[in-house]
Design a protein around this motif. Structure first.
Motif, PDB file in Angstrom:
ATOM      1  N   SER A  12       0.812  -1.333  -0.128  1.00 54.83           N
ATOM      2  CA  SER A  12       0.051  -0.006   0.022  1.00 54.83           C
ATOM      3  C   SER A  12       0.984   1.088   0.024  1.00 54.83           C
ATOM      4  O   SER A  12       2.139   1.141  -0.361  1.00 54.83           O
ATOM      5  CB  SER A  12      -0.823   0.112   1.148  1.00 54.83           C
ATOM      6  OG  SER A  12      -1.642   0.903   1.018  1.00 54.83           O
ATOM      7  N   SER A  16      -3.327   5.699   0.966  1.00 49.31           N
ATOM      8  CA  SER A  16      -4.533   4.838   0.988  1.00 49.31           C
ATOM      9  C   SER A  16      -5.611   5.293   1.530  1.00 49.31           C
ATOM     10  O   SER A  16      -5.562   6.483   2.154  1.00 49.31           O
ATOM     11  CB  SER A  16      -3.934   3.668   2.115  1.00 49.31           C
ATOM     12  OG  SER A  16      -3.849   4.254   3.373  1.00 49.31           O
ATOM     13  N   SER A  71      -1.945   0.497  10.446  1.00 47.90           N
ATOM     14  CA  SER A  71      -2.732  -0.656   9.439  1.00 47.90           C
ATOM     15  C   SER A  71      -2.119  -1.832   9.211  1.00 47.90           C
ATOM     16  O   SER A  71      -1.291  -1.810   8.298  1.00 47.90           O
ATOM     17  CB  SER A  71      -3.506   0.222   8.415  1.00 47.90           C
ATOM     18  OG  SER A  71      -4.448  -0.805   7.782  1.00 47.90           O
ATOM     19  N   HIS A 131      -1.788  -2.508  -4.082  1.00 39.33           N
ATOM     20  CA  HIS A 131      -2.925  -1.704  -3.648  1.00 39.33           C
ATOM     21  C   HIS A 131      -2.858  -0.320  -4.152  1.00 39.33           C
ATOM     22  O   HIS A 131      -3.682   0.449  -4.599  1.00 39.33           O
ATOM     23  CB  HIS A 131      -3.565  -1.920  -2.237  1.00 39.33           C
ATOM     24  CG  HIS A 131      -3.945  -3.189  -1.986  1.00 39.33           C
ATOM     25  ND1 HIS A 131      -4.810  -3.955  -2.389  1.00 39.33           N
ATOM     26  CD2 HIS A 131      -3.280  -3.808  -0.806  1.00 39.33           C
ATOM     27  CE1 HIS A 131      -4.657  -5.280  -1.914  1.00 39.33           C
ATOM     28  NE2 HIS A 131      -3.925  -4.990  -0.839  1.00 39.33           N
ATOM     29  N   ASP A 169     -11.893 -10.830   9.243  1.00 38.11           N
ATOM     30  CA  ASP A 169     -10.643 -10.722   8.559  1.00 38.11           C
ATOM     31  C   ASP A 169     -10.331 -12.067   8.158  1.00 38.11           C
ATOM     32  O   ASP A 169      -9.917 -12.994   9.005  1.00 38.11           O
ATOM     33  CB  ASP A 169      -9.678  -9.854   9.703  1.00 38.11           C
ATOM     34  CG  ASP A 169      -8.369  -9.636   8.930  1.00 38.11           C
ATOM     35  OD1 ASP A 169      -8.191 -10.170   8.261  1.00 38.11           O
ATOM     36  OD2 ASP A 169      -7.897  -8.623   9.693  1.00 38.11           O
ATOM     37  N   SER A 197      -9.933  -4.899   5.700  1.00 39.56           N
ATOM     38  CA  SER A 197     -10.154  -3.525   5.263  1.00 39.56           C
ATOM     39  C   SER A 197     -10.393  -2.722   6.347  1.00 39.56           C
ATOM     40  O   SER A 197      -9.905  -1.388   6.294  1.00 39.56           O
ATOM     41  CB  SER A 197     -10.580  -3.409   3.925  1.00 39.56           C
ATOM     42  OG  SER A 197     -12.147  -3.323   4.170  1.00 39.56           O
ATOM     43  N   LEU A 199     -12.819  -0.939   6.342  1.00 41.89           N
ATOM     44  CA  LEU A 199     -13.324   0.311   5.391  1.00 41.89           C
ATOM     45  C   LEU A 199     -15.073   0.552   5.819  1.00 41.89           C
ATOM     46  O   LEU A 199     -15.410   1.637   6.216  1.00 41.89           O
ATOM     47  CB  LEU A 199     -13.376   0.298   3.946  1.00 41.89           C
ATOM     48  CG  LEU A 199     -11.865   0.234   3.552  1.00 41.89           C
ATOM     49  CD1 LEU A 199     -11.851   0.391   2.166  1.00 41.89           C
ATOM     50  CD2 LEU A 199     -11.206   1.672   4.059  1.00 41.89           C
TER      51      LEU A 199
END
Length: 224
Positions: A12, A16, A71, A131, A169, A197, A199
């Motif tokens: 990442s 991000s 993260s 990503h 997860d 994620s 999110l």
């Protein structure tokens, strides 16, 4: 409230979704945030040692009284950084770790087949879906060799730690965070109905992270 050193995930980058969300929230609160590129712009040569050197350098730029937020891979580095800084005059005052990849140094068999690992070792290179770039990028086997010098999170951080982990997860099992938090009164674990994620629950994470960091570092100070 504390300034923040934000550490992005594996494969990442500083742009991000979660990094941008934390930057936007902290900008509104008038707090500084540093988001280093953990690979230094060279994903192929990424190692834990190299990433940790960049973390330490970014922390030096923040000065006293900062929190480290990470993260996944960045969560592992955040906990590692805080543990190694324990007892030093300029270590982080708090950690927020989202789905921390606590077993990152030994996690390869969880996401690569035995055959792929053997080919990686034999050729020195593998391909990783990145990503940040949206492409498949090369990664040196040096990251595996370097990881053998790391033994998880040792020592553990002594500062206050807030961990978020998704119950769905399938990349980093939430049980790793449960084991990490067990028996550590300075660690608060929040298990969320989310995937790796995080999110879907990002608004909750932002709100609770800000509230947590306010308890450590006092009120907000608007700048400019």
């Amino acid at each position: 409230m504390l300034d923040v050193l934000y550490l992005h995930g594996f494969a990442s980058g500083p742009g991000s979704t979660k990094a941008r969300a934390f930057r936007e929230r902290l900008d509104l609160l008038g707090r500084r945030i540093e988001i280093p590129a953990l690979d230094g712009g060279d994903f192929a040569g990424l190692t834990i040692s190299g990433a940790m050197a960049r973390v330490d350098a970014a922390a030096e730029a923040l000065g006293d009284g900062y929190a480290v937020v990470g993260s996944s891979f960045g969560g592992y580095l955040a906990l590692l950084h805080a543990g190694r800084a324990a007892g030093r005059p300029r270590g982080p005052a708090a950690v927020v770790a989202m789905a921390p990849a606590i077993d990152f140094p030994t996690s390869w068999p969880r996401w690569m087949s035995a055959g792929d690992l053997e080919r990686w070792a034999a050729t020195g290179w593998t391909g990783i879906d990145h990503h940040g770039t949206g492409r498949r990028e090369r990664l040196s086997y040096d990251i595996v060799r370097d990881a053998r010098t790391f033994a998880g999170i040792e020592p553990a951080p002594s500062c206050p730690v807030l961990v978020f982990h998704g119950l769905r997860d399938d990349v980093v099992p939430y049980g790793l965070s449960e084991r990490f938090a067990r028996g550590r009164p300075n660690v608060t674990l929040r298990l969320l109905d989310d995937d790796h994620s995080l999110l879907a629950t990002l608004p909750v994470i932002l709100d609770e992270s800000v509230a947590f960091l306010r308890t450590i570092g006092g009120g907000d100070v608007r700048r400019g």
